[in-house]
Design an enzyme around this catalytic site. Structure first.
Site, PDB file in Angstrom:
ATOM      1  N   LYS A 175       0.850  -1.184   0.000  1.00 43.97           N
ATOM      2  CA  LYS A 175       0.000   0.000   0.000  1.00 43.97           C
ATOM      3  C   LYS A 175       0.890   1.240   0.000  1.00 43.97           C
ATOM      4  O   LYS A 175       1.704   1.436   0.901  1.00 43.97           O
ATOM      5  CB  LYS A 175      -0.920   0.027   1.209  1.00 43.97           C
ATOM      6  CG  LYS A 175      -1.847   1.244   1.190  1.00 43.97           C
ATOM      7  CD  LYS A 175      -2.484   1.505   2.537  1.00 43.97           C
ATOM      8  CE  LYS A 175      -3.105   2.898   2.536  1.00 43.97           C
ATOM      9  NZ  LYS A 175      -3.567   3.305   3.871  1.00 43.97           N
ATOM     10  N   GLY A 236      -8.221   9.191   9.942  1.00 46.88           N
ATOM     11  CA  GLY A 236      -8.488   9.244  11.374  1.00 46.88           C
ATOM     12  C   GLY A 236      -9.576  10.203  11.788  1.00 46.88           C
ATOM     13  O   GLY A 236      -9.823  10.386  12.987  1.00 46.88           O
ATOM     14  N   ALA A 262      -9.718   5.560   4.509  1.00 48.54           N
ATOM     15  CA  ALA A 262      -9.663   6.717   5.413  1.00 48.54           C
ATOM     16  C   ALA A 262     -11.003   7.417   5.528  1.00 48.54           C
ATOM     17  O   ALA A 262     -11.723   7.592   4.542  1.00 48.54           O
ATOM     18  CB  ALA A 262      -8.604   7.724   4.985  1.00 48.54           C
ATOM     19  N   GLY A 263     -11.335   7.778   6.749  1.00 43.20           N
ATOM     20  CA  GLY A 263     -12.511   8.575   7.027  1.00 43.20           C
ATOM     21  C   GLY A 263     -13.691   7.822   7.599  1.00 43.20           C
ATOM     22  O   GLY A 263     -14.624   8.433   8.114  1.00 43.20           O
ATOM     23  N   ASN A 284      -8.861   1.655  10.159  1.00 42.02           N
ATOM     24  CA  ASN A 284      -8.076   1.352  11.342  1.00 42.02           C
ATOM     25  C   ASN A 284      -8.655   2.047  12.570  1.00 42.02           C
ATOM     26  O   ASN A 284      -9.141   1.421  13.489  1.00 42.02           O
ATOM     27  CB  ASN A 284      -6.620   1.764  11.141  1.00 42.02           C
ATOM     28  CG  ASN A 284      -5.745   1.371  12.318  1.00 42.02           C
ATOM     29  OD1 ASN A 284      -5.335   0.224  12.426  1.00 42.02           O
ATOM     30  ND2 ASN A 284      -5.475   2.302  13.210  1.00 42.02           N
ATOM     31  N   THR A 285      -8.642   3.390  12.544  1.00 45.49           N
ATOM     32  CA  THR A 285      -9.052   4.155  13.713  1.00 45.49           C
ATOM     33  C   THR A 285     -10.483   3.850  14.137  1.00 45.49           C
ATOM     34  O   THR A 285     -10.789   3.800  15.327  1.00 45.49           O
ATOM     35  CB  THR A 285      -8.901   5.655  13.441  1.00 45.49           C
ATOM     36  OG1 THR A 285      -7.568   5.914  12.995  1.00 45.49           O
ATOM     37  CG2 THR A 285      -9.165   6.472  14.691  1.00 45.49           C
TER      38      THR A 285
END
Length: 332
Positions: A175, A236, A262-263, A284-285
């Site tokens: 990635k 995040g 993301a997001g 992830n977050t």
């Protein structure tokens, strides 16, 4: 005793043999008693007694069943996806940062059903070489490790990082992300494109984090990206997909997999990404910072699967006015 009786069934007069039960009456009408509900003279007849209740002359019978107007159980077939010739069942990719410890991270990954996990390339802790490592908890033989270039702000840094990753584990599916600045963590598309070209020439298979721009996405694909990974919102942030239109345009124009990266903040965000036609979602977050990361991982797994089913099923059209779900014909 008369040989036949007159009965009103669903508003229509009918004649049936005398002494007939409700179950037998249903059978003569080619109805399965187990699949209908019966009302006799305004009183609902329990299904378990349909074979004992005798129909009387003059009875008014209503027989109903369920028609379209509710949900149907959907049995899905196998719905795998592939990237660079590698086939996966799970469309959820999860990260391995921000967890309180490796054990919690491993439990969340297991709960998510993910087959691919992103891993950052960082220096070995020379001061404590026996400290626990990620590979002790998340087996790279069980999961596909996807080395990423998180924290790299130039193309050269990213290329160097992935060269080390390939040396360390032999990975070529990677990635790539090249960040523009620290406050927004938005990708630097000039450097990202340059790094993609270099990595592709060196035999890497880069899955590339990018802005939600269909033109930029196409250029990355032409440069050798094996997957396009547009952001839904800043890394995040948990804001969810901010521009569904451009994500959809990227999906429509791409010949390689598209995954929102993301997001995502909660399960509904993941479902939206899948309903737009994306091949998968990376997060992830949203899991790691949940109050219960393992439970959130379960939720994200379900959201990705349901969003994908909804996309495959095909969304109903939007209307300006109401349209009844249940038919008016046969109304009691």
């Amino acid at each position: 005793m008369p040989q036949t009786i007159s009965v009103t069934v669903n508003g229509e007069p009918r004649r049936f043999p005398a002494g007939i039960t409700i179950a037998r009456l249903a059978g003569l009408l080619d109805l399965d008693p187990a699949k209908v509900a019966v009302e006799r003279n305004l009183v609902v007849v329990p299904r378990s007694t349909l074979g004992q209740v005798i129909v009387e002359d003059g009875d008014e019978i209503e027989i109903v069943h369920f028609v379209g107007g509710g949900d149907h159980l959907v049995i899905t077939d196998e719905d795998s996806w592939s990237v660079a010739g590698r086939v996966f069942q799970s469309r959820l990719i999860v990260g391995t940062g921000k967890y309180k410890d490796f054990a919690q991270n491993a439990a969340a990954v297991e709960a998510s059903g993910a087959e691919i996990v992103t891993v950052a390339v960082r220096r070995v802790n020379i001061a404590d070489p026996k400290a626990p490592m990620l590979t002790d908890f998340i087996d790279p033989k069980k999961y596909t490790y996807l080395p990423n270039t998180a924290g790299c702000f130039t193309g050269d840094e990213a290329i160097r990082t992935l060269r080390l990753a390939r040396e360390a584990g032999g990975w070529d599916l990677v990635k790539l992300e090249v960040l523009g600045e620290a406050r927004t963590l938005y990708p630097d598309m000039v450097e990202t494109l340059r790094a993609t070209e270099v990595l592709a020439k060196e035999g890497f298979l880069p899955m590339v984090y990018c802005v939600d721009d269909p033109i930029a996405a196409k250029r990355l694909e032409d440069a050798g990206a094996v997957a396009i990974m547009p952001l839904g919102a800043p890394i995040g942030s948990g804001l969810g997909i901010q521009n569904r239109v451009t994500i959809r345009l990227i999906v429509e124009g791409a010949k390689v997999p598209v995954l929102v990266d993301a997001g995502v903040g909660t399960a509904s965000d993941a479902a939206v990404a899948m309903e737009l036609g994306c091949d998968g979602v990376l997060m992830n977050t949203a899991i790691a910072e949940a109050k219960d990361p393992v439970l959130m991982a379960h939720a994200m797994k379900a959201a990705v699967e349901s969003g994908r089913m909804a996309y495959r099923a095909g969304r109903m059209g939007m209307r300006r006015y109401a349209d009844p779900s249940s038919p008016l014909a046969g109304l009691i």
